[in-house]
Design a protein around this motif. Sequence first.
Motif, PDB file in Angstrom:
ATOM      1  N   THR A  59      35.853  31.155  39.933  1.00 23.71           N
ATOM      2  CA  THR A  59      37.032  31.813  39.444  1.00 23.71           C
ATOM      3  C   THR A  59      38.440  31.142  39.800  1.00 23.71           C
ATOM      4  O   THR A  59      39.256  31.566  39.018  1.00 23.71           O
ATOM      5  CB  THR A  59      36.938  33.421  40.083  1.00 23.71           C
ATOM      6  N   TYR A  63      41.427  31.319  36.956  1.00 19.27           N
ATOM      7  CA  TYR A  63      42.639  31.670  37.285  1.00 19.27           C
ATOM      8  C   TYR A  63      43.606  30.498  37.264  1.00 19.27           C
ATOM      9  O   TYR A  63      44.683  30.693  36.827  1.00 19.27           O
ATOM     10  CB  TYR A  63      42.446  32.581  38.566  1.00 19.27           C
ATOM     11  N   TYR A  67      47.044  30.604  35.338  1.00 17.21           N
ATOM     12  CA  TYR A  67      48.124  30.774  35.985  1.00 17.21           C
ATOM     13  C   TYR A  67      49.188  29.656  35.776  1.00 17.21           C
ATOM     14  O   TYR A  67      50.301  29.796  36.000  1.00 17.21           O
ATOM     15  CB  TYR A  67      47.861  31.339  37.435  1.00 17.21           C
ATOM     16  N   ILE A 240      38.960  38.010  32.719  1.00 15.96           N
ATOM     17  CA  ILE A 240      39.614  37.239  33.452  1.00 15.96           C
ATOM     18  C   ILE A 240      41.042  36.816  32.667  1.00 15.96           C
ATOM     19  O   ILE A 240      42.033  36.780  33.236  1.00 15.96           O
ATOM     20  CB  ILE A 240      38.956  35.916  33.930  1.00 15.96           C
ATOM     21  N   THR A 244      44.620  38.351  33.898  1.00 20.06           N
ATOM     22  CA  THR A 244      45.537  37.445  34.332  1.00 20.06           C
ATOM     23  C   THR A 244      46.613  37.954  33.388  1.00 20.06           C
ATOM     24  O   THR A 244      47.906  37.930  33.938  1.00 20.06           O
ATOM     25  CB  THR A 244      45.036  36.152  34.208  1.00 20.06           C
TER      26      THR A 244
END
Length: 264
Positions: A59, A63, A67, A240, A244
């Motif tokens: 993950t 992420y 990000y 995800i 996000t």
Amino acid sequence: MAEGSAAIGRTVRAGMAGWAPGLRTCWAALVAGAVLGLLPRALPPALGFLGLPLELAATTLAYGGLYRVAFGGPAGFRGLRWGVQEWRLLAVQVLVTVILTVVMAVLAVLVGAVVVGVAKSNAPGLDITSVDAWRAALGGPGALAASLPPLLSMAIMLWLFLRLSLAPAATVDLGRIQVLSAFGRTRGVVLVLAAAGAVLAAPAIILVVLIGYLRAIAGFAEGTLVPELVSVALVFFYLIPVWTAALVDVYRLQPAPTPGTLRT
């Protein structure tokens, strides 16, 4: 009510709008995360302890790419990169996991004490080794009283998870680990996050239920590989990215908390 509905709608739209761009710009990170996320399912029982670290790393890869792109950081190869941001995000995930685990353990003890108290008040001579005795003691008038603490504990855990949900965005944006210091950024938007998260997750939940129904009809075994692949694909290539994107949008709208406070 109208303002809350508008905020929920905006968050859902932001999540869906970020889905395709997230897949396009970070597909390598998502693929790597998905592959790494499948490994715990293939581990022999003796190596089961590696499951959580592998899932956290998986993950973190996903992420990290999303990000970094959202906040203009290093792009890597289609989002695939392991640098300082990923180490910070990994630390955030570990700290959040520890916090949630500790709170859950405390709540479990409290819930257990309440349930035992309710059971013994209904059946003073309760035989704690008998399942039938527990069933009888927690039935009837005691059923409602015994069910409220677990439901309240679940609500507290969800609330805490959502209050900490902007920690990864704050960590990447500010360039330092943010966990409790990011707590105040979700002040007043917990219900928005909960409702938007439920709406965004609904398609994945419906698909999983449908696959489970079809599997039951077809008579597939519980360990069939296809459902495992589908669940991992849904997490990394849908949940995800949309979650996000939604969190980044909320983060950009929320004021920064006063330094040194949690702004609860």
